[in-house]
Design a protein around this motif. Structure first.
Motif, mmCIF file in Angstrom:
data_model
loop_
_atom_site.group_PDB
_atom_site.id
_atom_site.type_symbol
_atom_site.label_atom_id
_atom_site.label_comp_id
_atom_site.label_asym_id
_atom_site.label_seq_id
_atom_site.Cartn_x
_atom_site.Cartn_y
_atom_site.Cartn_z
ATOM 1 N N GLY A 191 0.639 -1.110 -0.352
ATOM 2 C CA GLY A 191 -0.134 -0.216 0.123
ATOM 3 C C GLY A 191 0.818 0.839 0.019
ATOM 4 O O GLY A 191 0.463 2.347 0.992
ATOM 5 N N THR A 228 -0.476 3.841 -1.669
ATOM 6 C CA THR A 228 -1.989 4.094 -1.713
ATOM 7 C C THR A 228 -1.624 5.680 -0.304
ATOM 8 O O THR A 228 -2.683 6.683 -0.221
ATOM 9 C CB THR A 228 -3.197 3.202 -1.131
ATOM 10 O OG1 THR A 228 -3.084 2.388 -2.239
ATOM 11 C CG2 THR A 228 -4.501 3.636 -0.135
ATOM 12 N N CYS A 277 -1.271 8.545 -1.864
ATOM 13 C CA CYS A 277 -2.169 9.528 -1.709
ATOM 14 C C CYS A 277 -3.004 10.175 -0.417
ATOM 15 O O CYS A 277 -3.651 11.118 -0.984
ATOM 16 C CB CYS A 277 -2.950 8.816 -2.832
ATOM 17 S SG CYS A 277 -2.365 8.465 -4.597
ATOM 18 N N THR A 289 -2.228 3.143 -8.693
ATOM 19 C CA THR A 289 -1.659 1.968 -7.721
ATOM 20 C C THR A 289 -2.062 1.141 -8.491
ATOM 21 O O THR A 289 -2.753 0.409 -9.798
ATOM 22 C CB THR A 289 -2.931 2.690 -6.630
ATOM 23 O OG1 THR A 289 -3.729 2.427 -6.823
ATOM 24 C CG2 THR A 289 -1.839 3.535 -5.909
#
Length: 294
Positions: free
Chosen positions: A170, A173, A176, A185
């Motif tokens: 992640g 993510t 972001c 992603t």
């Protein structure tokens, strides 16, 4: 034309894109003197440049002193390497230890970021125990719930940061959610529990006070290049208090009698798991050193 200062944010096809102190973007080429000096501008470099006029490109005139640099990917002046892990996919702690040693060798500060902690709090607790002697930040975060994001933002605001770690943990993510940057992603493959790489070129991204390097990944060969095996222990800060206390000098902290680090591990003062992984990396370092001229 009067020169200016800025930072290289991207390099593609011999062209360098630099962000000036006024926030403007400039397209530049490197002067021939850099090629003669065998120096290549890197993403993250602070530079002095002459802006172009009209549709003409400008020129990189000078690369200011670097605080840190990596060769693969070629990036400079990274303050923190944020090593991201998660309960799933299962953490690869040997990879994590390699990234930590690589960062410390290049003058970059490591930090451990345990994402998806809402799924399993035990992972972060185990990481804190295992890396207590490292002296690096360990953050428990969740991009989904927002837990720990203020701490992550504080690290991101401290200087140029770069994220590393296994695919699917992640990283994009998290960026972001923390910075508002819009990154592509990858989706986690349910069959092999790994993500797909989505970044092709290193690029320095700006979002308010945040400066983040988005890279296609790190070559772990960076650690082994010219590394004399006896020096690997220098990148284990938890060993430092015991240096000079071993019976033999130099001591590899491998199996030598009277080794203070081995005794500290038996006493629970040094992580036994970290020590065992250090032994695995030491064998890799010895092999790389033996084969350095092949």
């Amino acid at each position: 034309m009067q020169s200016a200062e800025g930072v290289i944010v991207k390099g593609v096809g011999g062209l360098y894109y630099a962000r000036g102190e006024d926030g403007g973007m400039h397209v530049l080429r490197a002067r021939g003197i850099f090629r003669r000096q065998h120096v290549t501008p890197m993403v993250g470099d602070r530079i002095r440049f002459t802006p172009g006029q009209g549709e003409e490109h400008g020129w990189v005139e000078e690369i200011l002193p670097r605080e840190s640099q990596l060769v693969r990917p070629p990036v400079a002046n990274v303050r923190y390497l944020l090593i991201v892990l998660a309960p799933a996919p299962a953490p690869d702690f040997l990879l994590i230890d390699t990234l930590i040693a690589m960062a410390l060798r290049q003058g970059i500060r490591p930090a451990l970021v345990v994402n998806k902690c809402d799924l399993d709090e035990g992972t972060c607790e185990a990481v804190r125990r295992d890396y207590a002697g490292l002296g690096a930040p360990v953050l428990a975060v969740s991009a989904l719930s927002g837990q720990g994001m203020d701490g992550l933002r504080a690290l991101l605001a401290s200087g140029v940061c770069c994220l590393a770690g296994q695919s699917g943990v992640g990283k994009s993510t998290l960026l972001c959610a923390a910075t508002g940057l819009k990154l592509q992603t990858g989706e986690i493959s349910q069959k092999i529990h790994r993500g797909r790489h989505t970044t092709r070129h290193a690029e320095l991204l700006y979002s308010g006070e945040y400066r983040v390097l988005d890279t296609p990944g790190f070559s772990l060969l960076e650690l082994w290049d010219g590394l004399e095996p006896i020096r690997l222990k220098e990148y284990y800060p938890e060993f430092a208090p015991y240096e000079g206390q071993c019976r033999f000098s130099p001591c590899y902290h491998l199996s030598e009698p009277g080794c203070a680090v081995l005794e500290a591990a038996r006493a629970g003062e040094v992580s036994q798991a970290r020590l065992e992984r250090y032994h695995l990396l030491l064998k890799k370092a010895q092999e790389a050193w033996r084969n350095r001229y092949d």
